[in-house]
Write an enzyme that holds these catalytic residues in place. Structure first.
Site, PDB file in Angstrom:
ATOM      1  N   THR A 157       0.854  -1.196   0.000  1.00  0.00           N
ATOM      2  CA  THR A 157       0.000   0.000   0.000  1.00  0.00           C
ATOM      3  C   THR A 157       0.887   1.242   0.000  1.00  0.00           C
ATOM      4  O   THR A 157       2.032   1.177   0.432  1.00  0.00           O
ATOM      5  CB  THR A 157      -0.841  -0.047   1.296  1.00  0.00           C
ATOM      6  OG1 THR A 157      -1.859  -1.002   1.119  1.00  0.00           O
ATOM      7  CG2 THR A 157      -1.437   1.273   1.685  1.00  0.00           C
ATOM      8  N   ARG A 185     -14.500  -6.244   0.544  1.00  0.00           N
ATOM      9  CA  ARG A 185     -13.742  -6.010   1.790  1.00  0.00           C
ATOM     10  C   ARG A 185     -13.147  -4.589   1.795  1.00  0.00           C
ATOM     11  O   ARG A 185     -12.631  -4.122   0.793  1.00  0.00           O
ATOM     12  CB  ARG A 185     -12.637  -7.059   1.902  1.00  0.00           C
ATOM     13  CG  ARG A 185     -11.730  -6.920   3.130  1.00  0.00           C
ATOM     14  CD  ARG A 185     -10.449  -6.217   2.781  1.00  0.00           C
ATOM     15  NE  ARG A 185      -9.492  -6.227   3.886  1.00  0.00           N
ATOM     16  CZ  ARG A 185      -8.390  -5.474   3.897  1.00  0.00           C
ATOM     17  NH1 ARG A 185      -8.107  -4.676   2.882  1.00  0.00           N
ATOM     18  NH2 ARG A 185      -7.580  -5.514   4.928  1.00  0.00           N
ATOM     19  N   VAL A 186     -13.231  -3.912   2.916  1.00  0.00           N
ATOM     20  CA  VAL A 186     -12.622  -2.591   3.071  1.00  0.00           C
ATOM     21  C   VAL A 186     -11.629  -2.659   4.230  1.00  0.00           C
ATOM     22  O   VAL A 186     -11.952  -3.203   5.294  1.00  0.00           O
ATOM     23  CB  VAL A 186     -13.691  -1.504   3.356  1.00  0.00           C
ATOM     24  CG1 VAL A 186     -13.038  -0.156   3.642  1.00  0.00           C
ATOM     25  CG2 VAL A 186     -14.647  -1.382   2.171  1.00  0.00           C
ATOM     26  N   GLY A 187     -10.441  -2.124   4.023  1.00  0.00           N
ATOM     27  CA  GLY A 187      -9.415  -2.146   5.061  1.00  0.00           C
ATOM     28  C   GLY A 187      -9.364  -0.850   5.843  1.00  0.00           C
ATOM     29  O   GLY A 187     -10.340  -0.088   5.933  1.00  0.00           O
ATOM     30  N   ASP A 188      -8.204  -0.575   6.410  1.00  0.00           N
ATOM     31  CA  ASP A 188      -8.027   0.591   7.275  1.00  0.00           C
ATOM     32  C   ASP A 188      -7.748   1.882   6.513  1.00  0.00           C
ATOM     33  O   ASP A 188      -8.023   2.980   7.020  1.00  0.00           O
ATOM     34  CB  ASP A 188      -6.858   0.339   8.241  1.00  0.00           C
ATOM     35  CG  ASP A 188      -5.546   0.080   7.492  1.00  0.00           C
ATOM     36  OD1 ASP A 188      -5.564  -0.689   6.500  1.00  0.00           O
ATOM     37  OD2 ASP A 188      -4.508   0.646   7.889  1.00  0.00           O
ATOM     38  N   THR A 207       0.176   1.091   7.106  1.00  0.00           N
ATOM     39  CA  THR A 207       0.178   0.000   6.130  1.00  0.00           C
ATOM     40  C   THR A 207       0.342  -1.322   6.858  1.00  0.00           C
ATOM     41  O   THR A 207       1.039  -1.396   7.870  1.00  0.00           O
ATOM     42  CB  THR A 207       1.311   0.188   5.102  1.00  0.00           C
ATOM     43  OG1 THR A 207       1.422  -1.014   4.319  1.00  0.00           O
ATOM     44  CG2 THR A 207       2.654   0.486   5.732  1.00  0.00           C
ATOM     45  N   GLY A 208      -0.311  -2.341   6.330  1.00  0.00           N
ATOM     46  CA  GLY A 208      -0.236  -3.654   6.962  1.00  0.00           C
ATOM     47  C   GLY A 208      -1.602  -4.292   6.963  1.00  0.00           C
ATOM     48  O   GLY A 208      -2.488  -3.884   6.202  1.00  0.00           O
ATOM     49  N   GLY A 210      -5.004  -4.636   7.429  1.00  0.00           N
ATOM     50  CA  GLY A 210      -5.951  -3.573   7.739  1.00  0.00           C
ATOM     51  C   GLY A 210      -6.896  -3.871   8.873  1.00  0.00           C
ATOM     52  O   GLY A 210      -7.262  -2.978   9.642  1.00  0.00           O
TER      53      GLY A 210
HETATM   54  N1  ASP Z   1      -3.587  -1.758   5.017  1.00  0.00           N
HETATM   55  C1  ASP Z   1      -3.992  -2.231   3.720  1.00  0.00           C
HETATM   56  C2  ASP Z   1      -5.330  -2.905   3.831  1.00  0.00           C
HETATM   57  O1  ASP Z   1      -5.528  -3.659   4.762  1.00  0.00           O
HETATM   58  C3  ASP Z   1      -3.026  -3.190   3.090  1.00  0.00           C
HETATM   59  C4  ASP Z   1      -1.555  -2.819   3.145  1.00  0.00           C
HETATM   60  O2  ASP Z   1      -1.156  -1.861   3.776  1.00  0.00           O
HETATM   61  O3  ASP Z   1      -0.753  -3.531   2.515  1.00  0.00           O
HETATM   62  O4  ASP Z   1      -6.159  -2.729   2.969  1.00  0.00           O
END
Ligand code: ASP
Length: 298
Positions: A157, A185-188, A207-208, A210
Site C-alpha cells: 500500500t 472487503r474494506v481495510g483501514d 500500512t499492513g 488492515g
Molecule cells: N492496510 C492495507 C489494507 O488492509 C493493506 C496494506 O497496507 O498492505 O487494505
C-alpha cells in the site's frame, strides 16, 4: 520547514522488485516535494506523491498494479485528511485510475466523508475499465496466492504525510487492499482514525493487515499518545504491539507539526522515503528498510 514523508508499504518486498520500489519512491518524493516548492500546500504534496505511486505499474499496491481480490478484480480504497479535521475517502472503487484524487474531490466538493462503490464512482469524471488497473505482475501474484492458499496478504500500500511552510499537515493513503481479499472487503486505509489521520499536531499513514489497524484505531491512537507527550518511538512501538496483539503486523509513518519524522514497522520490509528543508539545509532518505527499526528524526 517543508517536509514530505512517504511509504510504499510494509510487508515482504521481493528482492527482484526492490529496484522498482526505490525508483518509484524517488519519483513520488520528487512529485510531492515539487508541489510544495511550487507553492502548494501539504494536501497538494500528499496527493501528488500518492498519485505518482498509484500510476506506477511496477511497484506499489494502489491504482494501476493493485493487488487483486479473490475474484481477480481490482477494488481500491483511499483517503485524504487535513490538519483542520477535513477528510475525504473512497472505498471499493473499481473504475478509478487515481483513488486519492477522487478522495480529495469528496473532501472538497461533497458533504460527505466516505463514499463507496458506484456511489463514489459517480464522482469520477474519467472512469476506466477495471482490467486497465490489473497488471500482468498482479495477475501472476494472484495465481501464486491461489496455488499456495492461505489468508489474504497485505502488500505495498502507499501513503504520504506532509508539512507545509504555513504549518499545515496532511495525510493520504491509497491501496488495492490485501491480495486475495473477498470482494467488498474494506481495510483501514480509507477510515479516518485507522489507516489515515491528521490533526493539528500530527499526520499519520499506516500500512499492513488492515483489520488489525481498524480494530485498534491505530492512526488516532498514535495521535492521542503523542498529544499526551508519549515519546514518539514508544508511541509507535505501542501501536505496532497493539496491532500484533490484534493478529496483524505492518508499519506506519508520522509527521509532527515541528517537522519530526517518525517511521516504524515490524514486517520483514517497509519501503519509505522522506525529504525535509530545514534551517540546516536539506535532509533526505529513501530505502526499502529491512531492520524493522522505529526511527525518529527530530
Ligand atoms: N492496510 C492495507 C489494507 O488492509 C493493506 C496494506 O497496507 O498492505 O487494505
Amino acid at each position: 520547514m517543508a517536509t514530505l514523508l512517504i511509504h510504499g508499504g510494509a510487508g515482504r518486498i521481493r528482492e527482484d522488485r526492490r529496484a522498482a520500489y526505490e525508483a518509484g519512491l524517488a519519483a513520488a518524493l520528487d512529485a510531492g516535494f515539487a508541489a510544495l516548492e511550487a507553492g502548494g500546500d501539504a494536501t497538494d504534496a500528499v496527493t501528488a506523491a500518492v498519485r505518482r505511486m498509484e500510476d506506477d505499474p511496477h511497484a506499489f499496491n494502489a491504482g494501476t498494479g493493485s493487488a487483486p481480490t479473490s475474484a481477480g478484480t481490482v477494488e481500491c480504497d483511499a483517503a485524504v485528511m487535513r490538519s483542520d479535521g477535513a477528510a475525504g475517502a473512497v472505498a471499493c472503487v473499481a473504475h478509478v485510475r487515481n483513488p486519492v484524487t477522487l478522495a480529495r474531490r469528496i473532501l472538497e466538493e461533497s458533504n460527505h466523508v466516505l463514499l463507496v462503490g458506484p456511489g463514489a464512482e459517480a464522482w469520477e469524471p474519467a472512469p476506466v475499465a477495471n482490467e486497465t488497473l490489473l497488471t500482468d505482475a498482479a495477475r501472476a501474484d494472484l495465481e501464486r496466492w491461489r496455488a499456495r492458499g492461505g489468508d489474504p496478504e497485505a502488500s505495498a500500500t502507499c501513503g504520504a504525510v506532509a508539512l507545509d511552510d504555513a504549518g499545515r499537515l496532511a495525510a493520504a493513503t491509497s491501496t488495492g487492499g490485501v491480495l486475495g481479499q473477498h470482494p467488498g472487503r474494506v481495510g483501514d486505509a480509507p477510515i479516518p482514525g485507522a489507516g489515515t489521520w491528521a490533526d493539528e499536531r500530527v499526520a499519520v499513514s499506516c500500512t499492513g493487515k488492515g483489520e488489525a489497524f481498524l480494530t485498534t484505531a491505530a492512526g488516532r491512537a498514535l495521535a492521542c499518545d503523542l498529544a499526551a507527550d508519549v515519546p514518539p518511538d514508544d508511541a509507535v512501538r505501542a501501536r505496532l504491539a497493539a496491532v500484533r496483539a490484534a493478529g496483524g503486523e505492518g508499519g506506519l509513518i508520522a509527521l509532527q507539526r515541528d517537522g519530526t519524522v517518525v517511521h516504524g514497522f515490524d514486517t520483514p520490509q517497509m519501503a519509505f522515503a522522506w525529504r525535509r528543508d530545514g534551517p540546516d539545509g536539506r535532509e533526505e532518505a529513501c530505502a526499502v528498510g529491512q531492520d524493522g527499526a522505529v526511527v525518529v528524526r527530530p
